[in-house]
Motif scaffolding. Structure first.
Motif, PDB file in Angstrom:
ATOM      1  N   LEU A 140       0.838  -1.203   0.000  1.00  0.00           N
ATOM      2  CA  LEU A 140       0.000   0.000   0.000  1.00  0.00           C
ATOM      3  C   LEU A 140       0.871   1.250   0.000  1.00  0.00           C
ATOM      4  O   LEU A 140       0.580   2.223  -0.701  1.00  0.00           O
ATOM      5  CB  LEU A 140      -0.937   0.013   1.211  1.00  0.00           C
ATOM      6  CG  LEU A 140      -2.090  -0.983   1.177  1.00  0.00           C
ATOM      7  CD1 LEU A 140      -2.807  -1.008   2.519  1.00  0.00           C
ATOM      8  CD2 LEU A 140      -3.052  -0.659   0.050  1.00  0.00           C
ATOM      9  N   GLY A 141       1.953   1.213   0.774  1.00  0.00           N
ATOM     10  CA  GLY A 141       2.893   2.333   0.795  1.00  0.00           C
ATOM     11  C   GLY A 141       3.523   2.562  -0.569  1.00  0.00           C
ATOM     12  O   GLY A 141       3.676   3.711  -1.012  1.00  0.00           O
ATOM     13  N   GLU A 142       3.896   1.475  -1.246  1.00  0.00           N
ATOM     14  CA  GLU A 142       4.448   1.616  -2.598  1.00  0.00           C
ATOM     15  C   GLU A 142       3.415   2.243  -3.539  1.00  0.00           C
ATOM     16  O   GLU A 142       3.740   3.113  -4.339  1.00  0.00           O
ATOM     17  CB  GLU A 142       4.904   0.262  -3.151  1.00  0.00           C
ATOM     18  CG  GLU A 142       6.206  -0.227  -2.573  1.00  0.00           C
ATOM     19  CD  GLU A 142       6.708  -1.499  -3.234  1.00  0.00           C
ATOM     20  OE1 GLU A 142       6.043  -2.039  -4.149  1.00  0.00           O
ATOM     21  OE2 GLU A 142       7.799  -1.967  -2.830  1.00  0.00           O
ATOM     22  N   TRP A 143       2.165   1.800  -3.440  1.00  0.00           N
ATOM     23  CA  TRP A 143       1.127   2.348  -4.308  1.00  0.00           C
ATOM     24  C   TRP A 143       0.897   3.831  -4.019  1.00  0.00           C
ATOM     25  O   TRP A 143       0.792   4.648  -4.938  1.00  0.00           O
ATOM     26  CB  TRP A 143      -0.177   1.563  -4.131  1.00  0.00           C
ATOM     27  CG  TRP A 143      -1.294   2.159  -4.926  1.00  0.00           C
ATOM     28  CD1 TRP A 143      -1.562   1.970  -6.250  1.00  0.00           C
ATOM     29  CD2 TRP A 143      -2.279   3.089  -4.456  1.00  0.00           C
ATOM     30  NE1 TRP A 143      -2.657   2.720  -6.622  1.00  0.00           N
ATOM     31  CE2 TRP A 143      -3.112   3.418  -5.540  1.00  0.00           C
ATOM     32  CE3 TRP A 143      -2.530   3.674  -3.213  1.00  0.00           C
ATOM     33  CZ2 TRP A 143      -4.177   4.293  -5.427  1.00  0.00           C
ATOM     34  CZ3 TRP A 143      -3.595   4.547  -3.098  1.00  0.00           C
ATOM     35  CH2 TRP A 143      -4.404   4.848  -4.198  1.00  0.00           C
ATOM     36  N   VAL A 144       0.826   4.192  -2.731  1.00  0.00           N
ATOM     37  CA  VAL A 144       0.647   5.601  -2.358  1.00  0.00           C
ATOM     38  C   VAL A 144       1.821   6.418  -2.881  1.00  0.00           C
ATOM     39  O   VAL A 144       1.641   7.508  -3.448  1.00  0.00           O
ATOM     40  CB  VAL A 144       0.493   5.761  -0.825  1.00  0.00           C
ATOM     41  CG1 VAL A 144       0.620   7.208  -0.394  1.00  0.00           C
ATOM     42  CG2 VAL A 144      -0.843   5.191  -0.369  1.00  0.00           C
ATOM     43  N   GLY A 145       3.034   5.899  -2.701  1.00  0.00           N
ATOM     44  CA  GLY A 145       4.214   6.603  -3.194  1.00  0.00           C
ATOM     45  C   GLY A 145       4.176   6.794  -4.697  1.00  0.00           C
ATOM     46  O   GLY A 145       4.461   7.882  -5.211  1.00  0.00           O
ATOM     47  N   HIS A 146       3.792   5.750  -5.417  1.00  0.00           N
ATOM     48  CA  HIS A 146       3.695   5.830  -6.878  1.00  0.00           C
ATOM     49  C   HIS A 146       2.604   6.811  -7.309  1.00  0.00           C
ATOM     50  O   HIS A 146       2.795   7.617  -8.218  1.00  0.00           O
ATOM     51  CB  HIS A 146       3.394   4.439  -7.467  1.00  0.00           C
ATOM     52  CG  HIS A 146       3.078   4.456  -8.919  1.00  0.00           C
ATOM     53  ND1 HIS A 146       4.052   4.477  -9.892  1.00  0.00           N
ATOM     54  CD2 HIS A 146       1.895   4.488  -9.572  1.00  0.00           C
ATOM     55  CE1 HIS A 146       3.488   4.509 -11.080  1.00  0.00           C
ATOM     56  NE2 HIS A 146       2.168   4.514 -10.920  1.00  0.00           N
ATOM     57  N   THR A 147       1.460   6.744  -6.649  1.00  0.00           N
ATOM     58  CA  THR A 147       0.307   7.549  -7.042  1.00  0.00           C
ATOM     59  C   THR A 147       0.463   9.024  -6.686  1.00  0.00           C
ATOM     60  O   THR A 147       0.095   9.899  -7.468  1.00  0.00           O
ATOM     61  CB  THR A 147      -0.976   6.981  -6.388  1.00  0.00           C
ATOM     62  OG1 THR A 147      -1.100   5.602  -6.771  1.00  0.00           O
ATOM     63  CG2 THR A 147      -2.204   7.756  -6.820  1.00  0.00           C
ATOM     64  N   TYR A 148       1.031   9.302  -5.521  1.00  0.00           N
ATOM     65  CA  TYR A 148       1.038  10.680  -5.036  1.00  0.00           C
ATOM     66  C   TYR A 148       2.411  11.348  -4.973  1.00  0.00           C
ATOM     67  O   TYR A 148       2.480  12.569  -4.860  1.00  0.00           O
ATOM     68  CB  TYR A 148       0.393  10.749  -3.648  1.00  0.00           C
ATOM     69  CG  TYR A 148      -1.059  10.335  -3.672  1.00  0.00           C
ATOM     70  CD1 TYR A 148      -2.031  11.163  -4.232  1.00  0.00           C
ATOM     71  CD2 TYR A 148      -1.456   9.111  -3.164  1.00  0.00           C
ATOM     72  CE1 TYR A 148      -3.355  10.778  -4.267  1.00  0.00           C
ATOM     73  CE2 TYR A 148      -2.791   8.711  -3.194  1.00  0.00           C
ATOM     74  CZ  TYR A 148      -3.733   9.556  -3.750  1.00  0.00           C
ATOM     75  OH  TYR A 148      -5.040   9.176  -3.788  1.00  0.00           O
TER      76      TYR A 148
END
Length: 191
Positions: A140-148
């Motif tokens: 989830l942290g990777e996705w948040v980092g990628h997205t935002y």
């Protein structure tokens, strides 16, 4: 008085903590604010074993793996050595799961049972569960980092599933290793 001296004594993990402080500064100056945020999280992580007074070997392995994971990301090692990402997910998740089990045991949320065989099976299960949860939070942290924050953070279905599989595998192996420690589990000793 001797107890105070022991509390102030430097341990090998303190070298990793010093490296994490330096990495935070270098990361911000060299790679920018996203790297700074990553190294700030690593710094928080490497402080946990010292606060919990974990065994020196676990402290060193835990902190070193977190620091290696962050630097591998910043230096492009995951792209250069594709299997390294999976290895890091397995090792880091396994170590996070072990630390989680220790926290739960010391906080009396887990109890060494009167039936060592069942207690060992439960230990493998709870270590795997803690690892699975931490692997999910990591992804989830990777996705948040990628997205935002930075589209350069590699995410995608295949990457996420592989990372989760290796993270869970690492946690399961860590659980088996904990269960195999007769001196720490099944004889009433603190982990």
């Amino acid at each position: 008085m001797p107890r105070r001296t022991a509390e102030r004594r430097l341990v090998p993990g303190d070298v990793v903590r010093a490296a994490a402080v330096g990495s935070l500064a270098v990361g911000i100056v060299t790679f920018g604010s996203v790297a700074g945020a990553l190294f700030f999280l690593v710094l928080g992580g490497v402080l946990v074993p010292r606060f919990l007074r974990l065994p020196a070997a676990l402290d060193l392995c835990f902190g070193s793996s977190l620091l290696l994971a962050a630097w591998a990301s910043q230096l492009g090692w995951y792209e250069a050595v594709p299997w390294l990402d999976l290895l890091v997910h397995a090792v880091c998740t396994g170590l996070v799961a072990v630390v989680g089990v220790i926290i739960m045991t010391r906080g009396q949320m887990l109890e060494v049972g009167a039936h060592p065989r069942r207690a060992k099976a439960g230990l493998v299960a709870i270590t795997s569960a803690i690892g699975a949860l931490s692997a999910i939070v990591w992804e989830l942290g990777e996705w948040v980092g990628h997205t935002y924050l930075d589209e350069g953070i590699d995410v995608g279905y295949s990457d996420t599933i592989a990372d989760l599989a290796f993270g869970l595998s690492g946690a399961m192996l860590a659980g088996l290793a904990l269960a195999a420690q007769d001196q720490a589990w099944g004889r009433g000793h603190d982990i």
